[in-house]
Design an enzyme around this catalytic site. Structure first.
Site, PDB file in Angstrom:
ATOM      1  N   ARG A 197      61.574 -53.394  13.204  1.00  0.00           N
ATOM      2  CA  ARG A 197      61.894 -54.541  13.593  1.00  0.00           C
ATOM      3  C   ARG A 197      62.698 -56.106  12.743  1.00  0.00           C
ATOM      4  O   ARG A 197      63.128 -55.645  11.572  1.00  0.00           O
ATOM      5  CB  ARG A 197      60.589 -55.393  13.607  1.00  0.00           C
ATOM      6  CG  ARG A 197      61.272 -57.039  13.944  1.00  0.00           C
ATOM      7  CD  ARG A 197      59.254 -57.348  14.054  1.00  0.00           C
ATOM      8  NE  ARG A 197      58.961 -58.709  14.365  1.00  0.00           N
ATOM      9  CZ  ARG A 197      58.764 -59.153  15.714  1.00  0.00           C
ATOM     10  NH1 ARG A 197      57.576 -59.270  15.748  1.00  0.00           N
ATOM     11  NH2 ARG A 197      58.898 -59.988  16.892  1.00  0.00           N
TER      12      ARG A 197
ATOM     13  N   ASN B 106      67.306 -62.433  19.931  1.00  0.00           N
ATOM     14  CA  ASN B 106      68.321 -62.961  20.512  1.00  0.00           C
ATOM     15  C   ASN B 106      68.576 -63.774  20.624  1.00  0.00           C
ATOM     16  O   ASN B 106      69.952 -64.590  20.581  1.00  0.00           O
ATOM     17  CB  ASN B 106      67.971 -62.044  21.676  1.00  0.00           C
ATOM     18  CG  ASN B 106      68.156 -60.536  21.938  1.00  0.00           C
ATOM     19  OD1 ASN B 106      68.496 -59.696  20.918  1.00  0.00           O
ATOM     20  ND2 ASN B 106      67.955 -59.818  22.791  1.00  0.00           N
TER      21      ASN B 106
ATOM     22  N   HIS C 228      71.558 -62.747  24.287  1.00  0.00           N
ATOM     23  CA  HIS C 228      70.278 -61.392  25.121  1.00  0.00           C
ATOM     24  C   HIS C 228      71.706 -60.638  25.351  1.00  0.00           C
ATOM     25  O   HIS C 228      71.461 -59.479  24.911  1.00  0.00           O
ATOM     26  CB  HIS C 228      69.479 -61.980  26.371  1.00  0.00           C
ATOM     27  CG  HIS C 228      68.742 -61.909  25.978  1.00  0.00           C
ATOM     28  ND1 HIS C 228      67.426 -61.837  25.226  1.00  0.00           N
ATOM     29  CD2 HIS C 228      67.281 -63.570  26.351  1.00  0.00           C
ATOM     30  CE1 HIS C 228      66.580 -63.149  24.230  1.00  0.00           C
ATOM     31  NE2 HIS C 228      66.369 -63.730  26.281  1.00  0.00           N
TER      32      HIS C 228
ATOM     33  N   GLU D  79      56.158 -45.120   9.480  1.00  0.00           N
ATOM     34  CA  GLU D  79      56.457 -46.451   8.586  1.00  0.00           C
ATOM     35  C   GLU D  79      57.612 -47.529   9.452  1.00  0.00           C
ATOM     36  O   GLU D  79      58.001 -47.303  10.549  1.00  0.00           O
ATOM     37  CB  GLU D  79      57.824 -44.778   7.628  1.00  0.00           C
ATOM     38  CG  GLU D  79      56.858 -43.780   7.123  1.00  0.00           C
ATOM     39  CD  GLU D  79      56.082 -44.319   5.862  1.00  0.00           C
ATOM     40  OE1 GLU D  79      56.506 -45.522   4.882  1.00  0.00           O
ATOM     41  OE2 GLU D  79      54.915 -43.639   6.257  1.00  0.00           O
TER      42      GLU D  79
ATOM     43  N   SER E 138      53.495 -57.393  17.108  1.00  0.00           N
ATOM     44  CA  SER E 138      53.857 -58.177  18.415  1.00  0.00           C
ATOM     45  C   SER E 138      53.690 -57.243  19.497  1.00  0.00           C
ATOM     46  O   SER E 138      53.926 -57.106  20.555  1.00  0.00           O
ATOM     47  CB  SER E 138      55.013 -58.484  18.954  1.00  0.00           C
ATOM     48  OG  SER E 138      56.125 -59.219  18.424  1.00  0.00           O
TER      49      SER E 138
ATOM     50  N   ARG F 180      67.650 -66.950  18.504  1.00  0.00           N
ATOM     51  CA  ARG F 180      68.607 -67.505  17.073  1.00  0.00           C
ATOM     52  C   ARG F 180      70.141 -67.141  16.802  1.00  0.00           C
ATOM     53  O   ARG F 180      70.331 -68.109  16.549  1.00  0.00           O
ATOM     54  CB  ARG F 180      67.862 -66.533  15.625  1.00  0.00           C
ATOM     55  CG  ARG F 180      66.320 -67.436  15.182  1.00  0.00           C
ATOM     56  CD  ARG F 180      65.247 -67.108  14.362  1.00  0.00           C
ATOM     57  NE  ARG F 180      64.426 -65.242  15.366  1.00  0.00           N
ATOM     58  CZ  ARG F 180      63.385 -64.640  14.903  1.00  0.00           C
ATOM     59  NH1 ARG F 180      63.661 -64.875  13.590  1.00  0.00           N
ATOM     60  NH2 ARG F 180      63.209 -64.098  15.515  1.00  0.00           N
ATOM     61  N   TRP F 181      70.502 -65.215  16.898  1.00  0.00           N
ATOM     62  CA  TRP F 181      71.459 -65.051  17.009  1.00  0.00           C
ATOM     63  C   TRP F 181      72.228 -66.278  17.895  1.00  0.00           C
ATOM     64  O   TRP F 181      73.420 -66.621  17.345  1.00  0.00           O
ATOM     65  CB  TRP F 181      71.840 -63.928  17.688  1.00  0.00           C
ATOM     66  CG  TRP F 181      73.142 -63.091  18.003  1.00  0.00           C
ATOM     67  CD1 TRP F 181      73.849 -62.710  16.393  1.00  0.00           C
ATOM     68  CD2 TRP F 181      74.032 -63.271  18.406  1.00  0.00           C
ATOM     69  NE1 TRP F 181      75.220 -62.038  16.811  1.00  0.00           N
ATOM     70  CE2 TRP F 181      75.907 -62.898  18.048  1.00  0.00           C
ATOM     71  CE3 TRP F 181      74.518 -64.031  19.603  1.00  0.00           C
ATOM     72  CZ2 TRP F 181      76.571 -62.644  18.836  1.00  0.00           C
ATOM     73  CZ3 TRP F 181      75.824 -63.992  20.153  1.00  0.00           C
ATOM     74  CH2 TRP F 181      76.606 -63.669  20.286  1.00  0.00           C
TER      75      TRP F 181
ATOM     76  N   ASP G 169      64.242 -57.847  18.118  1.00  0.00           N
ATOM     77  CA  ASP G 169      63.947 -59.778  17.654  1.00  0.00           C
ATOM     78  C   ASP G 169      65.218 -60.411  17.238  1.00  0.00           C
ATOM     79  O   ASP G 169      65.946 -59.869  16.671  1.00  0.00           O
ATOM     80  CB  ASP G 169      62.674 -59.593  16.925  1.00  0.00           C
ATOM     81  CG  ASP G 169      62.290 -60.326  17.336  1.00  0.00           C
ATOM     82  OD1 ASP G 169      62.668 -61.620  18.389  1.00  0.00           O
ATOM     83  OD2 ASP G 169      61.233 -61.329  16.053  1.00  0.00           O
TER      84      ASP G 169
ATOM     85  N   LEU H 213      68.017 -36.985  24.023  1.00  0.00           N
ATOM     86  CA  LEU H 213      67.833 -38.299  23.729  1.00  0.00           C
ATOM     87  C   LEU H 213      66.600 -39.008  24.888  1.00  0.00           C
ATOM     88  O   LEU H 213      66.435 -38.636  25.705  1.00  0.00           O
ATOM     89  CB  LEU H 213      68.042 -38.995  22.793  1.00  0.00           C
ATOM     90  CG  LEU H 213      67.821 -40.826  23.038  1.00  0.00           C
ATOM     91  CD1 LEU H 213      66.684 -40.311  20.900  1.00  0.00           C
ATOM     92  CD2 LEU H 213      68.622 -41.769  22.421  1.00  0.00           C
TER      93      LEU H 213
HETATM   94  C1  FPP Z   1      63.379 -60.960  21.328  1.00  0.00           C
HETATM   95  O1  FPP Z   1      64.732 -62.219  21.366  1.00  0.00           O
HETATM   96  C2  FPP Z   1      64.360 -60.429  22.515  1.00  0.00           C
HETATM   97  C3  FPP Z   1      64.000 -59.877  24.331  1.00  0.00           C
HETATM   98  C4  FPP Z   1      62.095 -60.854  24.293  1.00  0.00           C
HETATM   99  C5  FPP Z   1      64.724 -59.644  24.831  1.00  0.00           C
HETATM  100  C6  FPP Z   1      65.215 -57.945  24.603  1.00  0.00           C
HETATM  101  C7  FPP Z   1      66.760 -58.160  25.082  1.00  0.00           C
HETATM  102  C8  FPP Z   1      67.574 -57.583  25.021  1.00  0.00           C
HETATM  103  C9  FPP Z   1      68.115 -56.663  23.868  1.00  0.00           C
HETATM  104  C10 FPP Z   1      68.988 -56.940  26.095  1.00  0.00           C
HETATM  105  C11 FPP Z   1      68.102 -56.388  27.110  1.00  0.00           C
HETATM  106  C12 FPP Z   1      67.293 -54.877  27.305  1.00  0.00           C
HETATM  107  C13 FPP Z   1      67.759 -54.062  27.789  1.00  0.00           C
HETATM  108  C14 FPP Z   1      67.275 -52.566  26.951  1.00  0.00           C
HETATM  109  C15 FPP Z   1      68.264 -53.747  28.745  1.00  0.00           C
HETATM  110  P1  FPP Z   1      63.942 -63.021  20.920  1.00  0.00           P
HETATM  111  O2  FPP Z   1      64.367 -63.763  22.499  1.00  0.00           O
HETATM  112  O3  FPP Z   1      62.686 -63.585  20.544  1.00  0.00           O
HETATM  113  O4  FPP Z   1      65.155 -63.474  20.094  1.00  0.00           O
HETATM  114  P2  FPP Z   1      64.130 -65.093  18.983  1.00  0.00           P
HETATM  115  O5  FPP Z   1      62.930 -64.791  18.230  1.00  0.00           O
HETATM  116  O6  FPP Z   1      65.394 -65.377  17.997  1.00  0.00           O
HETATM  117  O7  FPP Z   1      63.945 -66.292  19.555  1.00  0.00           O
END
Ligand code: FPP
Length: 272
Positions: A202, A37, A52, A221, A210, A39-40, A35, A146
């Site tokens: 998380r 992406n 993403h 854990e 979620s 905000r980053w 989680d 893995l």
């Molecule tokens: C949550 O961050 C992240 C996602 C819904 C998607 C995760 C996807 C990736 C890490 C990239 C692709 C991965 C693979 C395995 C191909 P958010 O967008 O909800 O962030 P926020 O809460 O800050 O808005």
């Protein structure tokens, strides 16, 4: 863990963290809610897609670290059944990134003996994403290291509903009305045959599950870090495992050591 130490510089922070890990008590299954992406990206005035995209670098680093640690299972929450509510361009970006990930990472998965797997209702993914994914799953099927599982169009409640429908269909076909036990439910889940996660991580500080692996995390854990997913690296994973090994896992019993708990129970005077 030998393969991990080969990549570490003696005395460096990651080396110290790895040295603090007891190889005989590694979690057999780590699950991660990736989680933060968005905000980053927002912190850098970039579009959400850039977050993403940067998240893929974190995926690569964590997957390779898990393989080098000799972990058995890593499950990543990549797309939930609820994520379809996001704007269409963002959803399309995520499927594009999945194809990029699968295409680019396949040689690395093979080199690291990693078996790719997917859970969720991923049969409804856009055709090309589905085909690329199915191709990579099949090419890595004979790998023995893995198991990397991507949760795609995944929801914990949807998984339970699918499992119950499957069991009901089997019972109807067999004309059975026997009671359903926990083992039967576990075997009907998408994760059948996999151990339950020992550690659920998380990122980005939210204290929520979620709808992820609801049945399977009964005794996991939980480890929540404020680090946003695109910034998550080997060091953060090693920190999570060090913390995990400090926890007293009792599974509803009294002691750290399950065997000792059994011995205690055995030694106790029978209840009249
Ligand atoms: C949550 O961050 C992240 C996602 C819904 C998607 C995760 C996807 C990736 C890490 C990239 C692709 C991965 C693979 C395995 C191909 P958010 O967008 O909800 O962030 P926020 O809460 O800050 O808005």
């Amino acid at each position: 863990m030998k393969a991990l130490f080969e990549t570490l510089e003696p005395g460096a922070r990651d080396w110290q963290l790895a040295s603090a890990i007891d190889a005989s008590r590694l979690p057999s299954h780590v699950a991660i809610i990736m989680d933060g992406n968005g905000r980053w990206a927002g912190q850098r005035s970039l579009p959400r897609a850039a977050g993403h995209m940067a998240g893929i670098d974190a995926v690569r680093d964590v997957v390779e670290t898990c393989a080098r640690l000799d972990l058995g299972y890593l499950t990543l929450y990549a797309f939930s059944v609820e994520n379809w509510k996001r704007p269409r361009p963002e959803v399309e970006t995520l499927w594009r990134l999945l194809r990029i990930y699968v295409g680019r990472e396949l040689p690395r998965l093979m080199n690291n003996n990693i078996r790719l797997n997917a859970i969720g209702r991923w049969d409804v993914l856009p055709e090309r994403a589905r085909e690329d994914l199915a191709g990579a799953i099949s090419k890595t099927a004979a790998n023995t290291g893995l198991q990397l599982t991507l949760a795609l169009n995944y929801g914990g409640r949807a998984e339970l509903a699918d499992a119950f429908n499957r069991i009901a269909a089997e019972m109807r076909a067999a004309g059975s009305d026997e009671p359903i036990d926990e083992d039967r439910i576990s075997r009907a889940l998408y994760t059948s045959g996999m151990p339950d996660p020992d550690l659920l991580i998380r990122t980005s500080g939210e204290m929520r599950i979620s709808n992820f692996l609801l049945w399977q995390i009964a005794y996991a854990e939980l480890y929540v870090t404020d680090v946003l997913w695109p910034d998550f690296r080997r060091r953060h994973l090693l920190e999570a495992i060090v913390q995990y090994q400090k926890r007293d896992r009792r599974f509803g019993g009294l002691t750290r050591d399950g065997k000792a708990a059994e011995e205690l129970v055995g030694a106790a005077a029978p209840i009249e």
